[in-house]
Structure formats: C-alpha cells, structure tokens
Motif scaffolding. Structure first.
Motif, PDB file in Angstrom:
ATOM      1  N   UNK A  52      32.876  33.170 -36.387  1.00 60.72           N
ATOM      2  CA  UNK A  52      32.227  33.682 -35.250  1.00 60.72           C
ATOM      3  C   UNK A  52      32.458  34.909 -34.858  1.00 60.72           C
ATOM      4  N   UNK A  53      33.742  35.469 -35.399  1.00 61.47           N
ATOM      5  CA  UNK A  53      33.848  36.808 -35.108  1.00 61.47           C
ATOM      6  C   UNK A  53      32.700  37.664 -35.920  1.00 61.47           C
ATOM      7  N   UNK A  54      32.692  38.997 -35.307  1.00 59.80           N
ATOM      8  CA  UNK A  54      31.748  39.839 -36.129  1.00 59.80           C
ATOM      9  C   UNK A  54      32.157  39.985 -37.541  1.00 59.80           C
ATOM     10  N   UNK A  55      31.243  40.106 -38.652  1.00 58.34           N
ATOM     11  CA  UNK A  55      31.532  40.187 -39.746  1.00 58.34           C
ATOM     12  C   UNK A  55      31.720  41.664 -40.295  1.00 58.34           C
ATOM     13  N   UNK A  56      32.964  41.925 -39.944  1.00 59.91           N
ATOM     14  CA  UNK A  56      33.425  43.179 -40.268  1.00 59.91           C
ATOM     15  C   UNK A  56      34.681  43.349 -41.232  1.00 59.91           C
ATOM     16  N   UNK A  57      34.553  43.692 -42.381  1.00 54.50           N
ATOM     17  CA  UNK A  57      36.011  43.723 -43.415  1.00 54.50           C
ATOM     18  C   UNK A  57      36.157  44.711 -44.133  1.00 54.50           C
ATOM     19  N   UNK A  58      37.247  44.927 -44.420  1.00 54.46           N
ATOM     20  CA  UNK A  58      37.749  46.227 -45.362  1.00 54.46           C
ATOM     21  C   UNK A  58      38.324  45.305 -46.477  1.00 54.46           C
ATOM     22  N   UNK A  59      37.778  45.910 -47.783  1.00 56.81           N
ATOM     23  CA  UNK A  59      38.564  45.363 -48.957  1.00 56.81           C
ATOM     24  C   UNK A  59      39.338  46.684 -49.602  1.00 56.81           C
ATOM     25  N   UNK A  60      40.584  46.343 -49.684  1.00 54.81           N
ATOM     26  CA  UNK A  60      41.420  47.278 -50.211  1.00 54.81           C
ATOM     27  C   UNK A  60      42.016  46.885 -51.495  1.00 54.81           C
ATOM     28  N   UNK A  61      42.539  47.797 -52.259  1.00 57.08           N
ATOM     29  CA  UNK A  61      43.291  47.765 -53.363  1.00 57.08           C
ATOM     30  C   UNK A  61      44.734  48.027 -53.098  1.00 57.08           C
ATOM     31  N   UNK A  62      45.707  47.268 -53.469  1.00 56.70           N
ATOM     32  CA  UNK A  62      47.227  47.426 -53.385  1.00 56.70           C
ATOM     33  C   UNK A  62      47.887  48.054 -54.669  1.00 56.70           C
ATOM     34  N   UNK A  63      47.591  49.311 -54.783  1.00 52.50           N
ATOM     35  CA  UNK A  63      47.843  49.958 -55.938  1.00 52.50           C
ATOM     36  C   UNK A  63      49.668  50.025 -55.972  1.00 52.50           C
ATOM     37  N   UNK A  64      49.801  49.771 -57.320  1.00 53.76           N
ATOM     38  CA  UNK A  64      51.249  49.903 -57.562  1.00 53.76           C
ATOM     39  C   UNK A  64      51.736  50.951 -58.564  1.00 53.76           C
ATOM     40  N   UNK A  65      52.651  51.902 -58.251  1.00 61.88           N
ATOM     41  CA  UNK A  65      52.873  53.152 -59.039  1.00 61.88           C
ATOM     42  C   UNK A  65      53.800  54.030 -58.366  1.00 61.88           C
ATOM     43  N   UNK A  66      53.642  55.303 -58.316  1.00 60.74           N
ATOM     44  CA  UNK A  66      54.333  56.142 -57.755  1.00 60.74           C
ATOM     45  C   UNK A  66      53.712  57.000 -56.948  1.00 60.74           C
ATOM     46  N   UNK A 113      57.304  67.083 -40.860  1.00 58.58           N
ATOM     47  CA  UNK A 113      58.180  68.181 -41.454  1.00 58.58           C
ATOM     48  C   UNK A 113      57.777  68.858 -43.059  1.00 58.58           C
ATOM     49  N   UNK A 114      56.640  68.097 -43.409  1.00 62.83           N
ATOM     50  CA  UNK A 114      56.476  68.491 -44.825  1.00 62.83           C
ATOM     51  C   UNK A 114      57.294  67.829 -45.992  1.00 62.83           C
ATOM     52  N   UNK A 115      58.339  66.797 -45.216  1.00 66.39           N
ATOM     53  CA  UNK A 115      59.197  66.259 -46.167  1.00 66.39           C
ATOM     54  C   UNK A 115      58.500  65.159 -47.158  1.00 66.39           C
ATOM     55  N   UNK A 116      58.668  65.099 -48.424  1.00 65.79           N
ATOM     56  CA  UNK A 116      58.059  64.292 -49.232  1.00 65.79           C
ATOM     57  C   UNK A 116      59.054  63.011 -49.773  1.00 65.79           C
ATOM     58  N   UNK A 117      58.488  61.817 -49.616  1.00 60.91           N
ATOM     59  CA  UNK A 117      59.014  60.874 -50.178  1.00 60.91           C
ATOM     60  C   UNK A 117      57.854  59.959 -51.129  1.00 60.91           C
ATOM     61  N   UNK A 118      58.622  59.406 -52.248  1.00 60.12           N
ATOM     62  CA  UNK A 118      57.891  58.344 -53.145  1.00 60.12           C
ATOM     63  C   UNK A 118      57.925  57.191 -52.790  1.00 60.12           C
ATOM     64  N   UNK A 119      56.594  56.432 -52.637  1.00 63.27           N
ATOM     65  CA  UNK A 119      56.344  54.904 -52.474  1.00 63.27           C
ATOM     66  C   UNK A 119      56.043  54.439 -53.590  1.00 63.27           C
TER      67      UNK A 119
END
Ligand code: ZN
Length: 388
Positions: free
Chosen positions: A346-360, A367-373
C-alpha cells in the motif's frame, strides 16, 4: 480430493509466503525480481521479489511475475531514499539530479526565507520528486556572504508563520543556522524566536550546529521532541564533546528527550572522520544520514547520497542501519513524510536499486582527510518518481 491444479497452486503458495499480505487476485504492473530487499521499517533483509500495481507496493514475495520485469539479481532493492537536508531548491535541475541518485523524497533545508519562499515553493512543485522545504527563520534564507542572522531584524516571526500556513504540506518546518559566521551573538535569540513559531504550529525545527558562540547545551535546551540537530560531527568551538573529549551530557539528554541527530555532510566544517568516529563510539550514531547537497558537492566530498551512506559503512555502521537512516528513520523525522521509506503493501511504489560494490574506495571529509573504505553504494535504477 483436490485437483492437480489446486495442489500446484497450494505448493506454489508455500514457496511464496508473502511477507506483508495475502496474495491478491489483481495483476501486477511491474515486478522487481531477485534482488536483496532491505526494508528496515519491517526488519526485512532477504532475496525476494517486489510487485507493484497502480503505483503502490502490491506484494513482497517469491516467484512473482508481471508483464514488465526488472531484474535486480545481485543488487539491493530499497525503499526510495529520503534526504532530509539538501539545498536542491536553488537550481532548476538539482532535484532531478538527486532523483537519479535514488532520492525520491527530499528536503531543502533553509535556502529560502519568508521573502523568497513563494519562488522556492514553485520550484518544489515542479520537481520530479517529492521536494518539501524548511523555511529559514531569516527572511533572506541562507546567506553565505553576510550570514542571514547577523541582524535580528531579519527574523520576522509573523511572515514566517504566514508562509508556513500559506504553504501547508510544502513548507514543513523551520531551519535555523547558529554558527558564529551566520548568527554571532544572535544564535540563541533567533532559535528562541523560531521555536515561538514552530511549537504552536507543531512543526520541527532543524538547527544547524557547530562553531556557535553560545554553548551547545543552551541551544539544545530550546529544542522540543522531534526537532533535529544537523551537523553534530562539526568541529568546535561548542561541539558535542566536553574538554575531556567525552560526549556532553546535554547531547545524551537531548537524545533521551527525542531530539534527532542528522549527519548533514556538506563541504565545510560539518564533519571530520575523527569526530564522527569518536562520537559513534560513545553512542552518538546518527538518526538520519543526509547530504547537505549543493551543486558544488557533485564533484567533491558529497557526490551523492549513496556516497555519504558509504562513508558510514566505512565508519562501521551496519548496512541495515545505514539504510534505515535514509528510509524509515528519515520518514519518521519529517512528519510530512509519514508513510514513506517503506515497502509495506500500500505504500507508494518508490524504490532505489543500488549496487553494494566491493573494492577500495576513497572518501574525503570536510578537512580533506582521505580514508579508504571497502564498500560503496551506487544507485543503478530508480522506480517511481516520488511525485505527489
Ligand atoms: Zn545545509
């Protein structure tokens, strides 16, 4: 004795136990097949199909078919994303860019005040997704050059109240920025005036904290249940920590009183890895993850809501919690978004299809500090515009 046909139907139903409802006899317009459905509003995380009929969620179950099928195998199928802090009212195509990111509902937080709210409402109405506005307590809206609260005469409570009443359903709350460069010594008086308007109308205030002249405890004491603090991971002065680096008791008390904490990534002085990490270790995880989206953020730091979500995966938040912060929690934070952020039947049909990418993947803080996920969420398809 049952017929072979009835037997097969019964057998089929065993493998398609609906999560939310009994299977209806109506036909579906579209089925999203084989994706990993994560719907924190229902505690669902499993591979299953989602059927849509008449622009509503019709059924979530296995082995569904329809004339039109979207193959989501290997992908995440989520309720349409909700970004409760953007500045997407400023450009004609900004909301459309957010929609492509999977954001079917969004808030412009304070870009417009009572002097220019009518124009903002027109932009919101033309947006392809569901855009709502928080009106700035200053008549001018956000003023990056001079600071919109450098002069308290810019606060016109009557005009603000009338604007909310005139645009009920579109203007859904009030935004107040209390940083020194915006408000100086007017931080606390402006916030009190905002609450004088918001409380009787029963709408939330979103307060932009960080680098205020007044202590955070004083600012928080003005807030009511359901009000939202954005940028909690801001550097000081007057941030969330005491001199010993402990989370201030006023912050914990505010959370107990039902005040919500929203990320508001932004570009400048709103979040550092160190503060976010220390705060989360001491229990201040965000209620909502928002981008504080501005066009300049398209090419650095923010990029899109998926990137901001990915930063919190990197900081150790579980995937379902991150998704809750942009779906069910976000819908709860904004009363005008009640009933959204869910795949309930019954909820409005609004969906996001996303990819969960693995990598670096490299992520950058203010502060422009970088981190790797090691993971990144990327929107690959949006279903339903979120327009109502
Ligand atoms: Zn903002």
């Amino acid at each position: 004795m049952i017929s072979r046909r009835e037997f097969l139907a019964a057998a089929a139903s065993l493998t398609s136990v609906p999560l939310y409802a009994k299977e209806g006899d109506g036909r579906f317009d579209l089925v999203i097949k084989g994706g990993r459905v994560i719907d924190p509003s229902r505690g669902v995380d499993r591979i299953v199909d989602v059927a849509i009929a008449r622009r509503r969620i019709a059924l979530v179950a296995s082995n569904l078919t329809a004339a039109e099928v979207v193959d989501a195998s290997g992908k995440l199928v989520l309720p349409g994303l909700i970004d409760i802090h953007t500045h997407a009212v400023r450009g004609r195509d900004d909301a459309r860019a957010c929609l492509a990111d999977g954001v079917t509902s969004l808030i412009d937080a304070g870009s417009r005040g009572s002097d220019n709210i009518d124009e903002g409402v027109e932009v919101a109405k033309r947006a392809p997704n569901r855009m709502r506005l928080l009106i700035n307590i200053s008549r001018t809206g956000n003023d990056q050059q001079n600071g919109e609260l450098n002069d308290l005469t810019k606060v016109d409570t009557t005009a603000t109240r009338k604007a909310i009443e005139r645009h009920r359903g579109v203007v859904v709350g009030i935004k107040v920025r209390v940083s020194d460069f915006v408000a100086g010594k007017n931080d606390l008086p402006a916030l009190r005036l905002a609450q004088q308007v918001a409380a009787p109308l029963n709408v939330p205030i979103m307060v932009h904290m960080g680098q205020s002249l007044s202590p955070l405890a004083d600012l928080l004491s003005v807030l009511k249940r359901g009000d939202i603090v954005t940028h909690p991971y801001s550097p000081g002065p007057n941030g969330i920590f005491d001199d010993e680096g402990r989370l201030s008791p006023a912050v914990l008390d505010a959370r107990k009183r039902g005040i919500l904490f929203d990320v508001g990534n932004g570009l400048n002085k709103h979040i550092t890895w160190d503060i976010a990490e220390r705060a989360m270790k001491q229990g201040l995880t965000p209620d909502t993850i928002s981008s504080d989206w501005v066009p300049a953020g398209r090419t650095e730091q923010i990029f899109n809501l998926g990137t901001v979500m990915s930063k919190f995966l990197m900081l150790g938040m579980p995937l379902a919690s991150v998704i809750a912060c942009v779906t069910s929690n976000a819908a709860k934070a904004i009363p005008a978004f009640k009933g959204l952020g869910t795949l309930a039947v019954g909820a409005p049909a609004e969906l996001a299809i996303m990819e969960l990418q693995q990598g670096s993947f490299e992520f950058v803080d203010n502060d422009h500090a970088k981190r790797i996920g090691s993971q990144r969420l990327v929107t690959t398809r949006v279903i339903g515009g979120g327009k109502t």
